[in-house]
Motif scaffolding. Structure first.
Motif, PDB file in Angstrom:
ATOM      1  N   SER A  62      -3.485   1.066   9.518  1.00 23.56           N
ATOM      2  CA  SER A  62      -3.045   0.677   8.170  1.00 23.56           C
ATOM      3  C   SER A  62      -1.531   0.532   8.184  1.00 23.56           C
ATOM      4  O   SER A  62      -0.862   1.002   9.120  1.00 23.56           O
ATOM      5  CB  SER A  62      -3.434   1.736   7.128  1.00 23.56           C
ATOM      6  OG  SER A  62      -2.687   2.915   7.311  1.00 23.56           O
ATOM      7  N   GLY A  63      -1.001  -0.081   7.137  1.00 21.31           N
ATOM      8  CA  GLY A  63       0.449  -0.145   6.981  1.00 21.31           C
ATOM      9  C   GLY A  63       1.035   1.251   6.887  1.00 21.31           C
ATOM     10  O   GLY A  63       2.090   1.550   7.457  1.00 21.31           O
ATOM     11  N   MET A  64       0.345   2.146   6.168  1.00 24.53           N
ATOM     12  CA  MET A  64       0.846   3.517   6.023  1.00 24.53           C
ATOM     13  C   MET A  64       0.854   4.260   7.355  1.00 24.53           C
ATOM     14  O   MET A  64       1.734   5.092   7.598  1.00 24.53           O
ATOM     15  CB  MET A  64       0.040   4.290   4.972  1.00 24.53           C
ATOM     16  CG  MET A  64       0.381   3.962   3.523  1.00 24.53           C
ATOM     17  SD  MET A  64       2.158   3.885   3.125  1.00 24.53           S
ATOM     18  CE  MET A  64       2.704   5.530   3.571  1.00 24.53           C
ATOM     19  N   ILE A 113       4.012   3.094   8.992  1.00 22.68           N
ATOM     20  CA  ILE A 113       5.212   3.649   8.362  1.00 22.68           C
ATOM     21  C   ILE A 113       5.359   5.133   8.687  1.00 22.68           C
ATOM     22  O   ILE A 113       6.438   5.589   9.089  1.00 22.68           O
ATOM     23  CB  ILE A 113       5.162   3.402   6.832  1.00 22.68           C
ATOM     24  CG1 ILE A 113       5.347   1.902   6.559  1.00 22.68           C
ATOM     25  CG2 ILE A 113       6.207   4.232   6.095  1.00 22.68           C
ATOM     26  CD1 ILE A 113       4.992   1.472   5.151  1.00 22.68           C
ATOM     27  N   TYR A 115       7.084   0.581  -1.814  1.00 26.14           N
ATOM     28  CA  TYR A 115       5.643   0.687  -1.973  1.00 26.14           C
ATOM     29  C   TYR A 115       5.301   2.158  -2.297  1.00 26.14           C
ATOM     30  O   TYR A 115       5.883   3.079  -1.708  1.00 26.14           O
ATOM     31  CB  TYR A 115       4.975   0.251  -0.668  1.00 26.14           C
ATOM     32  CG  TYR A 115       3.487   0.401  -0.688  1.00 26.14           C
ATOM     33  CD1 TYR A 115       2.691  -0.477  -1.419  1.00 26.14           C
ATOM     34  CD2 TYR A 115       2.863   1.433   0.003  1.00 26.14           C
ATOM     35  CE1 TYR A 115       1.319  -0.328  -1.462  1.00 26.14           C
ATOM     36  CE2 TYR A 115       1.487   1.581  -0.029  1.00 26.14           C
ATOM     37  CZ  TYR A 115       0.728   0.703  -0.760  1.00 26.14           C
ATOM     38  OH  TYR A 115      -0.619   0.850  -0.796  1.00 26.14           O
ATOM     39  N   ASP A 169      10.609  -2.986   6.020  1.00 30.96           N
ATOM     40  CA  ASP A 169       9.220  -3.358   5.752  1.00 30.96           C
ATOM     41  C   ASP A 169       9.254  -4.819   5.289  1.00 30.96           C
ATOM     42  O   ASP A 169       9.818  -5.143   4.247  1.00 30.96           O
ATOM     43  CB  ASP A 169       8.676  -2.422   4.662  1.00 30.96           C
ATOM     44  CG  ASP A 169       7.234  -2.722   4.267  1.00 30.96           C
ATOM     45  OD1 ASP A 169       6.796  -3.869   4.438  1.00 30.96           O
ATOM     46  OD2 ASP A 169       6.551  -1.800   3.766  1.00 30.96           O
ATOM     47  N   THR A 172       6.637  -6.817   4.707  1.00 31.86           N
ATOM     48  CA  THR A 172       5.298  -7.198   4.244  1.00 31.86           C
ATOM     49  C   THR A 172       5.312  -8.364   3.260  1.00 31.86           C
ATOM     50  O   THR A 172       4.472  -9.259   3.346  1.00 31.86           O
ATOM     51  CB  THR A 172       4.615  -5.978   3.583  1.00 31.86           C
ATOM     52  OG1 THR A 172       4.502  -4.938   4.556  1.00 31.86           O
ATOM     53  CG2 THR A 172       3.241  -6.324   3.058  1.00 31.86           C
ATOM     54  N   PHE A 173       6.251  -8.365   2.306  1.00 35.88           N
ATOM     55  CA  PHE A 173       6.231  -9.385   1.251  1.00 35.88           C
ATOM     56  C   PHE A 173       6.651 -10.766   1.745  1.00 35.88           C
ATOM     57  O   PHE A 173       6.436 -11.747   1.058  1.00 35.88           O
ATOM     58  CB  PHE A 173       7.139  -8.962   0.080  1.00 35.88           C
ATOM     59  CG  PHE A 173       6.426  -8.174  -0.988  1.00 35.88           C
ATOM     60  CD1 PHE A 173       5.530  -7.163  -0.646  1.00 35.88           C
ATOM     61  CD2 PHE A 173       6.635  -8.441  -2.336  1.00 35.88           C
ATOM     62  CE1 PHE A 173       4.866  -6.434  -1.626  1.00 35.88           C
ATOM     63  CE2 PHE A 173       5.978  -7.710  -3.329  1.00 35.88           C
ATOM     64  CZ  PHE A 173       5.092  -6.706  -2.971  1.00 35.88           C
ATOM     65  N   SER A 175       2.525  -4.146   6.516  1.00 35.40           N
ATOM     66  CA  SER A 175       1.145  -3.900   6.169  1.00 35.40           C
ATOM     67  C   SER A 175       0.430  -5.216   6.503  1.00 35.40           C
ATOM     68  O   SER A 175       0.537  -6.188   5.754  1.00 35.40           O
ATOM     69  CB  SER A 175       1.000  -3.582   4.683  1.00 35.40           C
ATOM     70  OG  SER A 175      -0.376  -3.657   4.344  1.00 35.40           O
ATOM     71  N   THR A 201      -2.478  -5.819   6.315  1.00 31.17           N
ATOM     72  CA  THR A 201      -3.494  -5.975   5.275  1.00 31.17           C
ATOM     73  C   THR A 201      -3.172  -7.158   4.362  1.00 31.17           C
ATOM     74  O   THR A 201      -4.074  -7.767   3.793  1.00 31.17           O
ATOM     75  CB  THR A 201      -3.493  -4.689   4.406  1.00 31.17           C
ATOM     76  OG1 THR A 201      -3.468  -3.553   5.258  1.00 31.17           O
ATOM     77  CG2 THR A 201      -4.690  -4.640   3.493  1.00 31.17           C
ATOM     78  N   LYS A 202      -1.886  -7.470   4.225  1.00 31.04           N
ATOM     79  CA  LYS A 202      -1.433  -8.461   3.243  1.00 31.04           C
ATOM     80  C   LYS A 202      -1.359  -9.845   3.899  1.00 31.04           C
ATOM     81  O   LYS A 202      -2.365 -10.324   4.368  1.00 31.04           O
ATOM     82  CB  LYS A 202      -0.101  -8.003   2.634  1.00 31.04           C
ATOM     83  CG  LYS A 202      -0.069  -6.497   2.284  1.00 31.04           C
ATOM     84  CD  LYS A 202      -1.029  -6.105   1.180  1.00 31.04           C
ATOM     85  CE  LYS A 202      -1.215  -4.597   1.042  1.00 31.04           C
ATOM     86  NZ  LYS A 202       0.015  -3.814   0.886  1.00 31.04           N
ATOM     87  N   ALA A 230      -4.705  -2.955   8.033  1.00 29.00           N
ATOM     88  CA  ALA A 230      -4.033  -2.759   9.323  1.00 29.00           C
ATOM     89  C   ALA A 230      -2.524  -2.742   9.103  1.00 29.00           C
ATOM     90  O   ALA A 230      -2.036  -3.159   8.051  1.00 29.00           O
ATOM     91  CB  ALA A 230      -4.398  -3.884  10.299  1.00 29.00           C
TER      92      ALA A 230
HETATM   93  C1  LIG Z   1       0.406  -2.472   1.011  1.00 26.64           C
HETATM   94  C2  LIG Z   1       1.762  -2.125   1.451  1.00 26.64           C
HETATM   95  C3  LIG Z   1       1.975  -1.042   2.312  1.00 26.64           C
HETATM   96  C4  LIG Z   1       0.860  -0.137   2.785  1.00 26.64           C
HETATM   97  O1  LIG Z   1      -0.019  -0.800   3.626  1.00 26.64           O
HETATM   98  P1  LIG Z   1      -1.563  -0.386   3.847  1.00 26.64           P
HETATM   99  O2  LIG Z   1      -2.024  -1.401   4.816  1.00 26.64           O
HETATM  100  O3  LIG Z   1      -2.238  -0.469   2.506  1.00 26.64           O
HETATM  101  O4  LIG Z   1      -1.562   1.000   4.383  1.00 26.64           O
HETATM  102  C5  LIG Z   1       3.270  -0.801   2.729  1.00 26.64           C
HETATM  103  N1  LIG Z   1       4.313  -1.563   2.311  1.00 26.64           N
HETATM  104  C6  LIG Z   1       4.134  -2.596   1.466  1.00 26.64           C
HETATM  105  C7  LIG Z   1       5.316  -3.392   1.044  1.00 26.64           C
HETATM  106  C8  LIG Z   1       2.856  -2.913   1.007  1.00 26.64           C
HETATM  107  O5  LIG Z   1       2.694  -3.933   0.171  1.00 26.64           O
END
Ligand SMILES: *Cc1c(COP(=O)(O)O)cnc(C)c1O
Length: 438
Positions: A131-133, A136, A157, A229, A231-232, A251, A253-254, A264
């Motif tokens: 996961s992203g967590m 991190i 987040y 991070d 992710t965005f 993350s 996942t996004k 992931a």
């Molecule tokens: C969703 C998110 C996370 C956490 O990721 P998971 O895959 O849900 O564990 C961390 N940072 C940002 C910016 C996120 O949007």
């Protein structure tokens, strides 16, 4: 399998690589084993040519099976691998990250997706996590010590914020929370024991862009590690390592997976740091299953295509909302009065597909709007093919009072819209009808 003792991971066999990182991060100077790129096998697609993001997304890392010639990485759904002379030699040399031994340590499916991520982020090495967590938490524990200090932000987040505030402090790390766009307050927060700066490149939910280049220079001058991070944005919009960040986290996942069908995470950077995080991951256990790796690898192949559409759609929707009488304010790097001047240099490849805005009528108005929209699903998460919409006041920031939310810039009526890859005309018509009925 039996765990190898941690000390051996970094046993010194080769030349010492000089590093300019802080006395606060002494262990970095002890990471002296010679490091190769990867891990990868001779069968993972690799090119040192300068290639476009779409070509990289399709090909990089893919495992070309020498026995069958399969197009596409086979799934190695196995926990363990035959021990050979190479395995024992790797144990001996402390290079067991480079050969498949046991799937928490490494698996060809993890390596394939990691090599693709490394190529996309221009990193020496990457690790995928469950996961992203997991990415991190493993990275932050690995790259700080008890007694160390981290400078980060409230614009985080929720899971990351909770981990910083609760667990990191519990583990003896000091944490300072500052504005991620205020260089002065970031500089003022530095202490003699500061080790890491941690920020989201584009923040949730107000889409603040951090002054990445200035922060990287500042980190370098003060011998700190800058972890971001991304992710965005995804590496299609921005590759933070090119600006001097030491580690980039996702993350997956996004946007990276993009199909809302798995959870992931990843961390990418120079192998020195990623190896260290890997040993932490072995202990915390957040490795990614081969089957999930295979799904992620396949979905990554369309990342560049998907991001192009997310970016175009978001820009169209921002344009439409800008002139709408029922919208008070829009948060997106493409708006005219976007307050962070450094964003222009950073976001030349677009700003992703997240748009936040305030509707007239406060949180009641926002709730009504959600009930009127027909295309986006009301759900948390983001970055998938399908549009999703949610309200910070009753999701990510529901534990705060209205005035606490106002203090961090979340005004009543804030809507967070993850713009999908549908036809922008349909998304706009849907918004237009819903706003008309408000
Ligand atoms: C969703 C998110 C996370 C956490 O990721 P998971 O895959 O849900 O564990 C961390 N940072 C940002 C910016 C996120 O949007």
């Amino acid at each position: 399998m039996q765990e190898q003792r941690s000390a051996n991971q970094f046993s010194s066999k080769a030349t010492s690589d000089r590093t300019n990182v802080s006395e606060n991060i002494q262990w970095v100077n002890q990471l002296t084993r010679s490091r190769r790129p990867g891990p990868r096998t001779p069968h993972n697609w690799y090119s040192d040519k300068l290639l476009g993001a779409s070509t990289i997304a399709v090909h990089a890392g893919g495992y070309e099976d020498p026995t069958t010639g399969a197009v596409g990485t086979p799934i190695f759904q196995t926990t363990t691998f035959h021990m050979s002379g190479d395995t024992y030699e790797a144990f001996e040399e402390g290079s067991i990250r480079d050969i498949p031994i046991y799937s928490r340590y490494g698996n060809p499916n993890q390596w394939a997706v990691q090599e693709k991520l490394s190529a996309l982020e221009k990193a020496e090495s990457s690790i995928v996590f469950s996961s992203g967590m997991a990415a991190i938490s493993s990275a932050l524990i690995a790259l700080t010590n008890r007694g160390g200090h981290v400078v980060t932000s409230f614009d985080l987040y929720g899971g990351t914020y909770n981990f910083m505030r609760e667990d990191m402090q519990q583990m003896g790390r000091e944490i300072s929370f500052v504005s991620p766009v205020d260089l002065d307050s970031i500089q003022n927060a530095i202490q003699p024991n500061t080790q890491v700066l941690f920020f989201e490149v584009l923040s949730n939910p107000l889409l603040k862009t951090i002054p990445l280049r200035q922060l990287a220079n500042f980190a370098r001058e003060n011998k700190l590690l800058l972890i971001v991070d991304n992710t965005f944005l995804s590496p299609i919009c921005l590759q933070p390592l090119n600006y001097g960040a030491h580690l980039v986290i996702h993350s997956c996942t996004k946007y990276l997976n993009g199909h809302s069908n798995l959870v992931a995470g990843s961390a990418s950077g120079s192998r020195k740091y990623v190896d260290r995080i890997w040993t932490q991951m072995l202990k915390l256990g957040g490795s990614l299953d081969p089957h999930a790796c295979s799904i992620l690898e396949n979905n990554l192949k369309t990342l560049a295509l998907r991001m192009k559409r997310h970016i175009e759609n978001a820009e169209q929707i921002v344009k439409f909302l800008s002139s709408h009488p029922k919208i008070c304010r829009i948060y997106h790097p493409s708006v005219e009065d976007y307050p962070y001047p450094w964003a222009e240099e950073l976001l030349t490849n677009g700003a992703g597909g997240m748009v936040s805005f305030n509707v007239k009528g406060g949180d009641e108005g926002a709730l009504k709007l959600l009930s009127l929209l027909q295309i986006p699903r009301i759900a948390t998460s983001l970055g998938g093919l399908e549009s999703l919409v949610s309200l910070p006041f009753n999701t990510s920031h529901s534990s705060l009072t209205t005035s606490q939310r106002m203090n961090i810039g979340i005004e009543p009526g804030l809507v967070r819209y993850s713009i999908g890859i549908e036809d922008s005309a349909d998304l706009i018509l849907d918004l237009d009808r819903a706003l008309d009925s408000l």
